[in-house]
Structures are given as C-alpha cells and as structure tokens.
Design an enzyme around this catalytic site. Structure first.
Site, PDB file in Angstrom:
ATOM      1  N   ARG A 226       0.804  -1.227   0.000  1.00 13.83           N
ATOM      2  CA  ARG A 226       0.000   0.000   0.000  1.00 13.83           C
ATOM      3  C   ARG A 226       0.836   1.276   0.000  1.00 13.83           C
ATOM      4  O   ARG A 226       0.333   2.348  -0.353  1.00 13.83           O
ATOM      5  CB  ARG A 226      -0.925  -0.004   1.212  1.00 13.83           C
ATOM      6  CG  ARG A 226      -1.870  -1.195   1.223  1.00 13.83           C
ATOM      7  CD  ARG A 226      -2.387  -1.452   2.619  1.00 13.83           C
ATOM      8  NE  ARG A 226      -3.305  -2.585   2.687  1.00 13.83           N
ATOM      9  CZ  ARG A 226      -2.936  -3.819   3.002  1.00 13.83           C
ATOM     10  NH1 ARG A 226      -1.680  -4.116   3.250  1.00 13.83           N
ATOM     11  NH2 ARG A 226      -3.836  -4.782   3.062  1.00 13.83           N
TER      12      ARG A 226
ATOM     13  N   ARG B 100     -10.414 -10.030   8.124  1.00 11.95           N
ATOM     14  CA  ARG B 100      -9.779 -11.108   7.341  1.00 11.95           C
ATOM     15  C   ARG B 100      -9.242 -12.203   8.272  1.00 11.95           C
ATOM     16  O   ARG B 100      -9.309 -13.384   7.953  1.00 11.95           O
ATOM     17  CB  ARG B 100      -8.657 -10.524   6.471  1.00 11.95           C
ATOM     18  CG  ARG B 100      -9.212  -9.728   5.310  1.00 11.95           C
ATOM     19  CD  ARG B 100      -8.156  -8.992   4.522  1.00 11.95           C
ATOM     20  NE  ARG B 100      -8.783  -8.344   3.369  1.00 11.95           N
ATOM     21  CZ  ARG B 100      -8.285  -7.300   2.727  1.00 11.95           C
ATOM     22  NH1 ARG B 100      -7.129  -6.785   3.080  1.00 11.95           N
ATOM     23  NH2 ARG B 100      -8.923  -6.781   1.691  1.00 11.95           N
TER      24      ARG B 100
ATOM     25  N   ASN C 202      -5.033   4.773   1.282  1.00  9.43           N
ATOM     26  CA  ASN C 202      -3.761   4.168   1.691  1.00  9.43           C
ATOM     27  C   ASN C 202      -2.541   5.007   1.348  1.00  9.43           C
ATOM     28  O   ASN C 202      -2.595   5.794   0.408  1.00  9.43           O
ATOM     29  CB  ASN C 202      -3.629   2.798   1.007  1.00  9.43           C
ATOM     30  CG  ASN C 202      -4.369   1.735   1.784  1.00  9.43           C
ATOM     31  OD1 ASN C 202      -4.405   1.749   2.998  1.00  9.43           O
ATOM     32  ND2 ASN C 202      -4.971   0.790   1.054  1.00  9.43           N
TER      33      ASN C 202
ATOM     34  N   HIS D 155      -1.699  -0.602   8.895  1.00  6.84           N
ATOM     35  CA  HIS D 155      -2.510  -1.253   7.858  1.00  6.84           C
ATOM     36  C   HIS D 155      -1.568  -1.431   6.671  1.00  6.84           C
ATOM     37  O   HIS D 155      -1.528  -0.634   5.741  1.00  6.84           O
ATOM     38  CB  HIS D 155      -3.721  -0.399   7.475  1.00  6.84           C
ATOM     39  CG  HIS D 155      -4.471  -0.954   6.292  1.00  6.84           C
ATOM     40  ND1 HIS D 155      -5.038  -2.208   6.292  1.00  6.84           N
ATOM     41  CD2 HIS D 155      -4.723  -0.438   5.058  1.00  6.84           C
ATOM     42  CE1 HIS D 155      -5.609  -2.429   5.120  1.00  6.84           C
ATOM     43  NE2 HIS D 155      -5.426  -1.381   4.360  1.00  6.84           N
TER      44      HIS D 155
HETATM   45  N1  LIG Z   1      -7.847   1.157   4.438  1.00  7.78           N
HETATM   46  C1  LIG Z   1      -8.274   0.070   3.827  1.00  7.78           C
HETATM   47  O1  LIG Z   1      -8.489  -0.978   4.459  1.00  7.78           O
HETATM   48  C2  LIG Z   1      -8.498   0.134   2.350  1.00  7.78           C
HETATM   49  C3  LIG Z   1      -9.174  -0.896   1.668  1.00  7.78           C
HETATM   50  C4  LIG Z   1      -9.394  -0.756   0.299  1.00  7.78           C
HETATM   51  C5  LIG Z   1      -8.916   0.373  -0.393  1.00  7.78           C
HETATM   52  N2  LIG Z   1      -8.250   1.321   0.304  1.00  7.78           N
HETATM   53  C6  LIG Z   1      -7.758   2.542  -0.342  1.00  7.78           C
HETATM   54  O2  LIG Z   1      -8.853   3.403  -0.624  1.00  7.78           O
HETATM   55  C7  LIG Z   1      -8.500   4.263  -1.710  1.00  7.78           C
HETATM   56  C8  LIG Z   1      -9.588   4.200  -2.757  1.00  7.78           C
HETATM   57  O3  LIG Z   1      -9.616   2.909  -3.352  1.00  7.78           O
HETATM   58  P1  LIG Z   1     -10.503   2.642  -4.647  1.00  7.78           P
HETATM   59  O4  LIG Z   1     -10.398   1.214  -4.988  1.00  7.78           O
HETATM   60  O5  LIG Z   1     -11.834   3.253  -4.489  1.00  7.78           O
HETATM   61  O6  LIG Z   1      -9.681   3.517  -5.703  1.00  7.78           O
HETATM   62  P2  LIG Z   1     -10.200   4.089  -7.097  1.00  7.78           P
HETATM   63  O7  LIG Z   1      -8.985   4.408  -7.882  1.00  7.78           O
HETATM   64  O8  LIG Z   1     -11.244   3.182  -7.656  1.00  7.78           O
HETATM   65  O9  LIG Z   1     -10.970   5.436  -6.688  1.00  7.78           O
HETATM   66  C9  LIG Z   1     -10.343   6.565  -6.208  1.00  7.78           C
HETATM   67  C10 LIG Z   1     -11.233   7.760  -6.526  1.00  7.78           C
HETATM   68  O10 LIG Z   1     -10.639   8.933  -5.978  1.00  7.78           O
HETATM   69  C11 LIG Z   1     -10.871   9.975  -6.893  1.00  7.78           C
HETATM   70  N3  LIG Z   1      -9.926  11.074  -6.680  1.00  7.78           N
HETATM   71  C12 LIG Z   1      -8.630  11.169  -7.074  1.00  7.78           C
HETATM   72  N4  LIG Z   1      -8.125  12.365  -6.706  1.00  7.78           N
HETATM   73  C13 LIG Z   1      -9.106  13.016  -6.044  1.00  7.78           C
HETATM   74  C14 LIG Z   1      -9.199  14.280  -5.439  1.00  7.78           C
HETATM   75  N5  LIG Z   1      -8.171  15.134  -5.437  1.00  7.78           N
HETATM   76  N6  LIG Z   1     -10.348  14.617  -4.840  1.00  7.78           N
HETATM   77  C15 LIG Z   1     -11.420  13.794  -4.855  1.00  7.78           C
HETATM   78  N7  LIG Z   1     -11.394  12.577  -5.445  1.00  7.78           N
HETATM   79  C16 LIG Z   1     -10.258  12.201  -6.037  1.00  7.78           C
HETATM   80  C17 LIG Z   1     -10.727   9.318  -8.256  1.00  7.78           C
HETATM   81  O11 LIG Z   1     -11.321  10.114  -9.270  1.00  7.78           O
HETATM   82  C18 LIG Z   1     -11.431   8.004  -8.029  1.00  7.78           C
HETATM   83  O12 LIG Z   1     -12.813   8.075  -8.332  1.00  7.78           O
HETATM   84  C19 LIG Z   1      -7.142   3.761  -2.192  1.00  7.78           C
HETATM   85  O13 LIG Z   1      -6.135   4.549  -1.600  1.00  7.78           O
HETATM   86  C20 LIG Z   1      -7.084   2.342  -1.652  1.00  7.78           C
HETATM   87  O14 LIG Z   1      -5.791   1.822  -1.511  1.00  7.78           O
HETATM   88  C21 LIG Z   1      -8.045   1.241   1.644  1.00  7.78           C
END
Ligand SMILES: NC(=O)c1ccc[n+]([C@@H]2O[C@H](COP(=O)([O-])OP(=O)(O)OC[C@H]3O[C@@H](n4cnc5c(N)ncnc54)[C@H](O)[C@@H]3O)[C@@H](O)[C@H]2O)c1
Length: 314
Positions: free
Chosen positions: A99, A162, A131, A186
């Site tokens: 991540r 998990r 992340n 994480h």
């Molecule tokens: N903490 C956890 O357990 C966990 C679990 C799953 C995913 N995640 C994280 O969550 C985040 C999102 O994952 P995802 O699969 O939805 O990604 P994704 O790429 O599908 O979606 C990200 C979204 O953010 C938007 N975005 C980008 N820059 C932006 C800005 N400046 N302002 C507003 N929106 C903006 C994009 O347009 C997109 O729609 C990632 O960082 C991922 O690693 C964390």
C-alpha cells in the site's frame, strides 16, 4: 436534524460506502465529491434510483469538484476514500500489493483537499480509508488542523475481519463468533495480536494448541485472503465498505463501539491501528491490550515503519 455524511473520492471503495450508507438509511443527506465530476454525478442518480426499493430516504447530492465546499460545514462525518488504486493493483508484474506505493499520490490529494475541508468550517469527524491508511490519516489531521480526536482511519479493522474469516473457516464456526484484533500498520508490519483473540469466549491460543492449528499459518491465510481479493479484481470494496459503514454508524449513533481503527498513539507519536472506542465526538478512548512481550515488540516495529513513511512526506 438528521445526520449529514460526505464522501470524498467515489471510486470502488467510496461508491460502496455510499450504497451501504443509503441502504442502512443512517443519513438524511449524503454529499458526494470526486475529482471526476461525472462519477460523483452518476452515483447521485444511481443512489437515488436504488431508493425506489428502500423504505428510507437519503437526499444524495453531488458537489462539483471545483465548486464551493461550504456544505461540508454542517456535515457530521466525512469519509475520505480518494486515491488511485491502479498505482498498486494495476501493475500485473507487481504482486506485492504494498500500500505504500500509493503514498505520494494520496499525500498530494490530502494537501489538495485538506485545506478546502478546513476552509469549509467542517468540525465533525473524519474517517480516512485511503492508503497507506495510517500515514494518510495523520497527514489529514495535520493539514485540516482538526483535533486528533476528530480524525481516525479504518486502520486494521479490515485486516481484523480477514483474520476472523481465516479463524472461522479453520474452526468451522461463524465469523461473528471470533473476537480480537490485528493491530499495527494497515500494511506490511501489521500482526495478529493472538493474546487478544478468542472464539466463543475461549482464548484462541488454547484452541489452536488443542486442535493442532498453526497460528502463523492462519495469519498468513488472513493476509493472503486480502491479496486474493485485491489481485483478483484489481480493487477491494465489500469488506472495506462494511468496515467503513460500521465505523461511520458508531459516530452518527454515538455507539461507543471499539474497533482496531487507526487513531493517534501519544506514546509513539503516530496514528496506528489499535483498539479505539468511537462515538459522536470521534475517538472517545483507546482501551489498552495486555500484549505479550513479543507482541509489544511487533507493535513498536510497526509504529517505527509508519513513522518512517510519514517522514518521507512531511
Ligand atoms: N484502508 C483500507 O483498508 C483500504 C481498503 C481498500 C482500499 N483502500 C484505499 O482506498 C483508496 C480508494 O480505493 P478505490 O479502490 O476506491 O480507488 P479508485 O482508484 O477506484 O478510486 C479513487 C477515486 O478517488 C478519486 N480522486 C482522485 N483524486 C481526487 C481528489 N483530489 N479529490 C477527490 N477525489 C479524487 C478518483 O477520481 C477516483 O474516483 C485507495 O487509496 C485504496 O488503496 C483502503
């Protein structure tokens, strides 16, 4: 007055959190913000259509990215899920699923949206998902200037789910029969605090001994499960979507419920996943665990890893 919730970043994760919020009927208003306006606007319509078959009403409102975000002033909870999952999961040659690869991009987004959140006068609770979650939550707190109590992240709550799955499958019990935590970062240095894990009231360490189960193997299965999801579909959404909904619900309903969320650990000076009691005022308490000496060492190592990554974006 009803609850108001906003989601910033309506990608795979943000949109799943949105549908969960609408289905749960916990918000009177739900604001959607994404750098790609067309995505947030599409979800505004889609989430309205969904309500034709629900018996609750949520007014979903898309806020154009370059418009004024003044509406955030009266919001109770902001969920931060902006990012770009393709950076880590879009490269077929990289199976590490690390991540930290998203760090510079997520940090750039925090620096872009954080001041706008601050300028809106928002004074509710932020739940960060993006992340690397611990570092991004800490950066968000710093950039918005919100009290530490008001900013938390999902932390190791998903990793805990998990682990519960791996234990439940190994023992043939319900996932909800398993209690206890994965704590720490994480990320790569997270670990199962086995001393905290129990199944139907019995310590897991004892059960594993009796059943001849290898705890390290179970921990690996939990970790690998995350890789199967992430590498299998290029993103993860259902597990994190329900994790985030449950934490948001704890805030809006003032539940005083405890999760291994990432919250500020005063001793180590970092945000890190550990038991965090959540309610209307955000972080209400951080109940201590009776960790073994080995677990204490792992926690310290995890805190050091988070600090190292934090330094690189300060
Ligand atoms: N903490 C956890 O357990 C966990 C679990 C799953 C995913 N995640 C994280 O969550 C985040 C999102 O994952 P995802 O699969 O939805 O990604 P994704 O790429 O599908 O979606 C990200 C979204 O953010 C938007 N975005 C980008 N820059 C932006 C800005 N400046 N302002 C507003 N929106 C903006 C994009 O347009 C997109 O729609 C990632 O960082 C991922 O690693 C964390």
């Amino acid at each position: 007055m009803g609850n108001k919730i906003a989601i910033i970043g309506v990608g795979h994760v943000g949109s799943t959190v949105a549908t969960n919020i609408v289905t749960a009927g916990i918000a009177q208003e739900l604001y959607l913000i994404d750098e790609q306006d067309k995505i947030a606007r599409a979800d505004e319509f889609d989430l309205f259509d969904q309500q034709a078959y629900l018996d609750t009403t949520t007014r979903v409102k898309f806020i154009p990215y370059h418009d004024d975000w003044a509406a955030l002033r009266d919001v109770d909870v902001i969920v931060f899920a902006a990012g770009n999952i393709k950076i880590v999961l879009g490269n077929p040659n990289d199976k590490s699923n690390n991540r930290v690869g998203e760090l510079s991009n997520s940090a750039r987004i925090v620096r872009e949206v954080g001041p706008r959140i601050k300028a809106s006068g928002f004074h509710g609770t932020m739940v960060c998902i993006s992340n690397p979650c611990d570092v991004i939550t800490q950066l968000m707190q710093k950039v918005t200037g919100l009290p530490k109590q008001s900013v938390l992240g999902t932390g190791t709550s998903l990793d805990t789910a998990r682990l519960h799955r791996a234990v439940a499958v190994a023992l043939g019990v319900s996932i909800s029969d398993v209690a206890g935590y994965v704590i720490g970062e994480h990320g790569e240095t997270q670990f199962a605090a086995w001393s905290s894990v129990s199944v139907n009231g019995r310590p897991m360490t004892k059960i594993a001994q009796e059943a001849g189960l290898d705890l390290d193997d179970l921990e690996t299965q939990a970790r690998m499960g995350g890789h199967v999801v992430g590498l299998g579909k290029g993103f993860t959404n259902y597990g994190i979507g329900m994790t985030a909904l449950t934490i948001v619900k704890a805030v809006v309903n003032d539940e005083h419920r405890t999760f291994p969320a990432t919250s500020y650990d005063d001793h180590f000076g970092v945000y890190i996943g550990h038991p965090t009691t959540v309610g209307a005022a955000g972080v209400l308490a951080q109940p201590a665990l009776d960790l073994t000496a080995d677990e204490e060492t792992k926690y310290q190592k995890s805190a050091a890893a988070i600090k190292h990554n934090l330094e690189s974006v300060k």
